[in-house]
Design a protein around this motif. Structure first.
Motif, short mmCIF file in Angstrom:
data_model
loop_
_atom_site.label_atom_id
_atom_site.label_comp_id
_atom_site.label_asym_id
_atom_site.label_seq_id
_atom_site.Cartn_x
_atom_site.Cartn_y
_atom_site.Cartn_z
N VAL A 21 35.71 45.32 50.58
CA VAL A 21 36.94 45.27 49.78
C VAL A 21 37.18 43.85 49.30
O VAL A 21 37.50 43.62 48.12
N ILE A 22 37.03 42.87 50.17
CA ILE A 22 37.26 41.47 49.80
C ILE A 22 36.23 41.02 48.77
O ILE A 22 36.56 40.42 47.75
N ARG A 23 34.96 41.30 49.00
CA ARG A 23 33.89 40.80 48.14
C ARG A 23 33.85 41.47 46.77
O ARG A 23 33.64 40.79 45.76
N ARG A 25 36.13 44.33 45.48
CA ARG A 25 37.35 44.75 44.80
C ARG A 25 38.21 43.54 44.43
O ARG A 25 38.58 43.36 43.28
N ARG A 26 38.51 42.69 45.43
CA ARG A 26 39.39 41.54 45.14
C ARG A 26 38.68 40.45 44.36
O ARG A 26 39.20 39.96 43.36
N ALA A 27 37.46 40.07 44.79
CA ALA A 27 36.75 38.97 44.13
C ALA A 27 35.95 39.44 42.92
O ALA A 27 35.44 38.61 42.18
N GLY A 28 35.81 40.72 42.75
CA GLY A 28 35.09 41.23 41.59
C GLY A 28 33.60 40.94 41.62
O GLY A 28 32.96 40.85 40.57
N GLU A 32 34.34 33.22 45.33
CA GLU A 32 35.65 32.66 45.04
C GLU A 32 35.66 31.14 45.12
O GLU A 32 36.66 30.51 44.79
N ALA A 88 31.96 37.73 53.33
CA ALA A 88 33.38 37.49 53.58
C ALA A 88 33.50 36.45 54.69
O ALA A 88 32.84 36.56 55.71
N SER A 100 44.41 39.57 54.58
CA SER A 100 43.76 39.40 53.28
C SER A 100 43.81 37.95 52.80
O SER A 100 42.87 37.45 52.20
N ALA A 101 44.91 37.27 53.10
CA ALA A 101 45.05 35.87 52.67
C ALA A 101 44.11 34.94 53.43
O ALA A 101 43.79 33.86 52.95
N VAL A 104 38.01 35.32 52.41
CA VAL A 104 37.55 34.85 51.11
C VAL A 104 36.10 35.24 50.93
O VAL A 104 35.34 35.31 51.89
#
Length: 142
Positions: A21-23, A25-28, A32, A88, A100-101, A104
């Motif tokens: 999800v982090i890699r 969905r959030r980071a596209g 980062e 991640a 989530s914060a 990264v």
């Protein structure tokens, strides 16, 4: 980056899903730290500068536009390639804090730079233990 066997119990059971999800969905699917794309073969100069094929421009280690000083050094002789793999990472190095914060998405280069102090600490500890064992048991230092 694989998790060491002795550290696996620090991570939650759903770590692979959380990491994905982090890699992605959030980071596209991009680092980062520097913006390198996951799974792509990237041309780089070894000092953090890399070729962004989508933008057709050189980027520095932070993902900003970079200029090359032409004529001074043969740039093509310095170019290397690497396949980018995102991982991640925990910003505060606390594997129990999976907010989530605190997570990264980093490429190999950015992850190694982020973890450099911890790697230095482990290296010092390993060398210290070897020397202590050598002193204690009268054996050679390896």
């Amino acid at each position: 980056m694989p998790i060491r066997r002795e550290h696996r119990f620090f991570y939650p059971i759903d770590w692979p899903q959380l990491s994905a999800v982090i890699r992605f969905r959030r980071a596209g699917g991009r680092c980062e730290g520097c913006g390198r794309p996951h799974g792509q073969l990237v041309y780089h100069l070894g000092d953090g500068r890399w070729w962004d094929a989508e933008k057709a421009a050189w980027r520095d280690g932070r993902g900003c536009s970079a200029r090359l000083a032409l004529g001074m050094v043969d740039v093509l002789a310095l170019v290397r390639t690497t396949r980018v793999v995102l991982a991640a990472a925990h910003r505060n190095h606390d594997t129990a804090d999976n907010a989530s914060a605190n997570l990264v998405a980093f490429c190999q280069r950015c992850h190694m730079i982020h973890d450099r102090p911890e790697h230095r600490r482990r290296r010092w500890r390993t060398l210290f233990r070897r020397k202590a064992l050598g002193d204690l048991l009268g054996g050679p230092y390896r």
